[in-house]
Design a protein around this motif. Structure first.
Motif, PDB file in Angstrom:
ATOM      1  N   ARG A   1       0.886  -1.166   0.000  1.00  0.00           N
ATOM      2  CA  ARG A   1       0.000   0.000   0.000  1.00  0.00           C
ATOM      3  C   ARG A   1       0.917   1.208   0.000  1.00  0.00           C
ATOM      4  O   ARG A   1       1.775   1.336   0.869  1.00  0.00           O
ATOM      5  CB  ARG A   1      -0.885  -0.032   1.242  1.00  0.00           C
ATOM      6  N   ARG A   2       0.745   2.080  -0.988  1.00  0.00           N
ATOM      7  CA  ARG A   2       1.607   3.256  -1.121  1.00  0.00           C
ATOM      8  C   ARG A   2       0.791   4.524  -0.944  1.00  0.00           C
ATOM      9  O   ARG A   2      -0.340   4.614  -1.425  1.00  0.00           O
ATOM     10  CB  ARG A   2       2.243   3.289  -2.504  1.00  0.00           C
ATOM     11  N   ALA A   3       1.395   5.494  -0.297  1.00  0.00           N
ATOM     12  CA  ALA A   3       0.747   6.804  -0.164  1.00  0.00           C
ATOM     13  C   ALA A   3       0.701   7.469  -1.527  1.00  0.00           C
ATOM     14  O   ALA A   3       1.629   7.360  -2.320  1.00  0.00           O
ATOM     15  CB  ALA A   3       1.514   7.666   0.815  1.00  0.00           C
ATOM     16  N   ASN A   4      -0.393   8.153  -1.793  1.00  0.00           N
ATOM     17  CA  ASN A   4      -0.547   8.883  -3.042  1.00  0.00           C
ATOM     18  C   ASN A   4       0.106  10.253  -2.845  1.00  0.00           C
ATOM     19  O   ASN A   4      -0.347  11.031  -2.015  1.00  0.00           O
ATOM     20  CB  ASN A   4      -2.035   9.037  -3.379  1.00  0.00           C
ATOM     21  N   PRO A   5       1.176  10.567  -3.585  1.00  0.00           N
ATOM     22  CA  PRO A   5       1.860  11.835  -3.385  1.00  0.00           C
ATOM     23  C   PRO A   5       0.984  13.059  -3.682  1.00  0.00           C
ATOM     24  O   PRO A   5       1.191  14.129  -3.128  1.00  0.00           O
ATOM     25  CB  PRO A   5       3.059  11.774  -4.329  1.00  0.00           C
ATOM     26  N   ALA A   6      -0.021  12.885  -4.521  1.00  0.00           N
ATOM     27  CA  ALA A   6      -0.899  14.001  -4.874  1.00  0.00           C
ATOM     28  C   ALA A   6      -1.984  14.245  -3.826  1.00  0.00           C
ATOM     29  O   ALA A   6      -2.538  15.333  -3.757  1.00  0.00           O
ATOM     30  CB  ALA A   6      -1.544  13.744  -6.233  1.00  0.00           C
ATOM     31  N   ASP A   7      -2.278  13.234  -3.015  1.00  0.00           N
ATOM     32  CA  ASP A   7      -3.332  13.351  -2.008  1.00  0.00           C
ATOM     33  C   ASP A   7      -2.948  12.485  -0.812  1.00  0.00           C
ATOM     34  O   ASP A   7      -3.065  11.267  -0.853  1.00  0.00           O
ATOM     35  CB  ASP A   7      -4.667  12.896  -2.611  1.00  0.00           C
ATOM     36  N   ARG A   8      -2.504  13.113   0.251  1.00  0.00           N
ATOM     37  CA  ARG A   8      -1.998  12.377   1.420  1.00  0.00           C
ATOM     38  C   ARG A   8      -3.047  11.463   2.056  1.00  0.00           C
ATOM     39  O   ARG A   8      -2.704  10.519   2.753  1.00  0.00           O
ATOM     40  CB  ARG A   8      -1.463  13.350   2.461  1.00  0.00           C
ATOM     41  N   ARG A   9      -4.327  11.757   1.840  1.00  0.00           N
ATOM     42  CA  ARG A   9      -5.383  10.916   2.412  1.00  0.00           C
ATOM     43  C   ARG A   9      -5.596   9.652   1.598  1.00  0.00           C
ATOM     44  O   ARG A   9      -6.183   8.685   2.088  1.00  0.00           O
ATOM     45  CB  ARG A   9      -6.697  11.696   2.480  1.00  0.00           C
ATOM     46  N   ALA A  10      -5.160   9.634   0.363  1.00  0.00           N
ATOM     47  CA  ALA A  10      -5.398   8.506  -0.533  1.00  0.00           C
ATOM     48  C   ALA A  10      -4.163   7.608  -0.611  1.00  0.00           C
ATOM     49  O   ALA A  10      -3.057   8.009  -0.258  1.00  0.00           O
ATOM     50  CB  ALA A  10      -5.753   9.027  -1.923  1.00  0.00           C
ATOM     51  N   HIS A  11      -4.385   6.395  -1.078  1.00  0.00           N
ATOM     52  CA  HIS A  11      -3.274   5.470  -1.294  1.00  0.00           C
ATOM     53  C   HIS A  11      -3.560   4.614  -2.523  1.00  0.00           C
ATOM     54  O   HIS A  11      -4.664   4.609  -3.049  1.00  0.00           O
ATOM     55  CB  HIS A  11      -3.033   4.607  -0.046  1.00  0.00           C
ATOM     56  N   THR A  12      -2.533   3.923  -2.953  1.00  0.00           N
ATOM     57  CA  THR A  12      -2.664   2.999  -4.072  1.00  0.00           C
ATOM     58  C   THR A  12      -2.192   1.620  -3.630  1.00  0.00           C
ATOM     59  O   THR A  12      -1.472   1.482  -2.634  1.00  0.00           O
ATOM     60  CB  THR A  12      -1.834   3.456  -5.294  1.00  0.00           C
ATOM     61  N   LEU A  13      -2.599   0.631  -4.379  1.00  0.00           N
ATOM     62  CA  LEU A  13      -2.195  -0.751  -4.132  1.00  0.00           C
ATOM     63  C   LEU A  13      -1.377  -1.235  -5.320  1.00  0.00           C
ATOM     64  O   LEU A  13      -1.665  -0.878  -6.461  1.00  0.00           O
ATOM     65  CB  LEU A  13      -3.428  -1.641  -3.964  1.00  0.00           C
ATOM     66  N   ALA A  14      -0.375  -2.043  -5.033  1.00  0.00           N
ATOM     67  CA  ALA A  14       0.458  -2.600  -6.101  1.00  0.00           C
ATOM     68  C   ALA A  14       1.031  -3.930  -5.638  1.00  0.00           C
ATOM     69  O   ALA A  14       1.179  -4.167  -4.425  1.00  0.00           O
ATOM     70  CB  ALA A  14       1.593  -1.641  -6.454  1.00  0.00           C
ATOM     71  N   LEU A  15       1.332  -4.782  -6.583  1.00  0.00           N
ATOM     72  CA  LEU A  15       2.025  -6.026  -6.257  1.00  0.00           C
ATOM     73  C   LEU A  15       3.444  -5.709  -5.818  1.00  0.00           C
ATOM     74  O   LEU A  15       4.078  -4.815  -6.376  1.00  0.00           O
ATOM     75  CB  LEU A  15       2.097  -6.944  -7.475  1.00  0.00           C
ATOM     76  N   ASN A  16       3.939  -6.443  -4.853  1.00  0.00           N
ATOM     77  CA  ASN A  16       5.364  -6.363  -4.552  1.00  0.00           C
ATOM     78  C   ASN A  16       6.059  -7.478  -5.347  1.00  0.00           C
ATOM     79  O   ASN A  16       5.414  -8.160  -6.157  1.00  0.00           O
ATOM     80  CB  ASN A  16       5.615  -6.451  -3.039  1.00  0.00           C
ATOM     81  N   ARG A  17       7.335  -7.653  -5.134  1.00  0.00           N
ATOM     82  CA  ARG A  17       8.086  -8.647  -5.910  1.00  0.00           C
ATOM     83  C   ARG A  17       7.501 -10.052  -5.741  1.00  0.00           C
ATOM     84  O   ARG A  17       7.315 -10.786  -6.715  1.00  0.00           O
ATOM     85  CB  ARG A  17       9.563  -8.637  -5.504  1.00  0.00           C
TER      86      ARG A  17
END
Length: 153
Positions: free
Chosen positions: A86-102
């Motif tokens: 789960r990564r913080a969205n740099p454009a909106d500190r309240r939002a986040h994104t999800l991504a696969l890790n390795r």
């Protein structure tokens, strides 16, 4: 007044046969992915992330036709299994994104191979043209009935 004709049998219904095959396919696949430490719902989630890269949970929910709550629960489980981040969205500190890790990115092709294997076990008895026709018919029914949610169980 009682009808003298007997009610139709279970086997007289296409839905019966469809459910029988669907249950067999689903149970077999669930057992295969469980050996890799995930559920079918988690596999669907991981596969969706594999194609999208980093995505907001709300966008993933829309894409998968699932509720934000269901996406959140799946994300929490996959975070615990160390398969996504789960990564913080740099454009909106309240939002986040999800991504696969390795680990998650390496797992998806193995799970896809299990899905391919499962399909072959169940549908390998069909000739290629029969298999294509079955898919066309199922897609036609899904479109006609506006079935858009991703099957996860």
């Amino acid at each position: 007044m009682l009808s003298s004709s007997s009610p139709s049998t279970l086997e007289a219904h296409l839905g019966y046969w469809l459910r029988m095959v669907s249950n067999g396919v689903s149970l077999s696949f669930a057992r295969k992915v469980e050996c890799e430490g995930v559920t079918v719902a988690e596999w669907v989630f991981l596969r969706a992330l594999y194609d999208t890269g980093s995505v907001a949970p709300s966008q993933l929910a829309d894409r998968m036709a699932m509720t934000k709550g269901a996406i959140s629960k799946l994300a929490d489980r996959l975070l615990e299994k160390s398969l996504i981040e789960r990564r913080a969205n740099p454009a909106d500190r309240r939002a986040h994104t999800l991504a696969l890790n390795r680990e998650g990115r390496e797992l998806v092709p193995r799970l896809a191979a299990l899905a391919d294997e499962n399909d072959e076990e169940f549908f390998g008895a069909l000739a290629p043209d029969e298999r294509r026709r079955l898919e066309q018919l199922l897609r036609k029914i899904a479109e006609e009935r506006e079935l858009t949610s991703v099957p996860v169980d």
